[in-house]
Motif scaffolding. Structure first.
Motif, PDB file in Angstrom:
ATOM      1  N   THR A  32      34.187   7.753  38.199  1.00 21.59           N
ATOM      2  CA  THR A  32      33.330   8.838  37.735  1.00 21.59           C
ATOM      3  C   THR A  32      32.557   9.367  38.931  1.00 21.59           C
ATOM      4  O   THR A  32      31.971   8.590  39.684  1.00 21.59           O
TER       5      THR A  32
ATOM      6  N   THR B  74      40.987   9.731  36.008  1.00 26.97           N
ATOM      7  CA  THR B  74      41.900   8.604  35.819  1.00 26.97           C
ATOM      8  C   THR B  74      43.249   8.962  36.427  1.00 26.97           C
ATOM      9  O   THR B  74      43.758  10.064  36.231  1.00 26.97           O
TER      10      THR B  74
ATOM     11  N   LYS C 110      34.828  12.300  34.818  1.00 24.89           N
ATOM     12  CA  LYS C 110      35.591  11.059  34.728  1.00 24.89           C
ATOM     13  C   LYS C 110      37.032  11.349  35.114  1.00 24.89           C
ATOM     14  O   LYS C 110      37.675  12.230  34.530  1.00 24.89           O
TER      15      LYS C 110
END
Length: 92
Positions: free
Chosen positions: A15, A26, A24
């Protein structure tokens, strides 16, 4: 009897702050199906979120906006570039 398919997966999550807003991120790479996915979600405030998803090499890319009203009702709209369609949802 067939042996189960072995799938190894690498996932990295972090983050960061963008203009003081939490973003955030990923990154997921699955070796068994040779797939790489990037996800991101930007929280504009407690009720508004913009998120995106991209699967490398497939052209699958989605951008979604979510709005939470009165902490009970969620409105979502999403555009899928891979299928060239809009998707709308309301949930309670």
């Amino acid at each position: 009897m067939a042996s189960p398919k072995r799938i190894s997966r690498f996932q990295f999550m972090n983050t960061v702050r963008v203009a003081k807003l939490p973003l955030k991120l990923t990154y997921i790479h699955s070796r068994g199906d040779n797939r790489t996915v990037f996800d991101g979600a930007l929280m504009l405030d407690s009720a508004n979120k913009v998120s995106g998803n991209y699967t490398l090499g497939t052209g699958n890319c989605k951008l979604k906006y979510s709005y939470l009203r009165d902490e009970v009702i969620t409105f979502e709209q999403c555009y899928d570039w891979g299928k060239n369609i809009w998707d709308f949802a309301v949930s309670r």
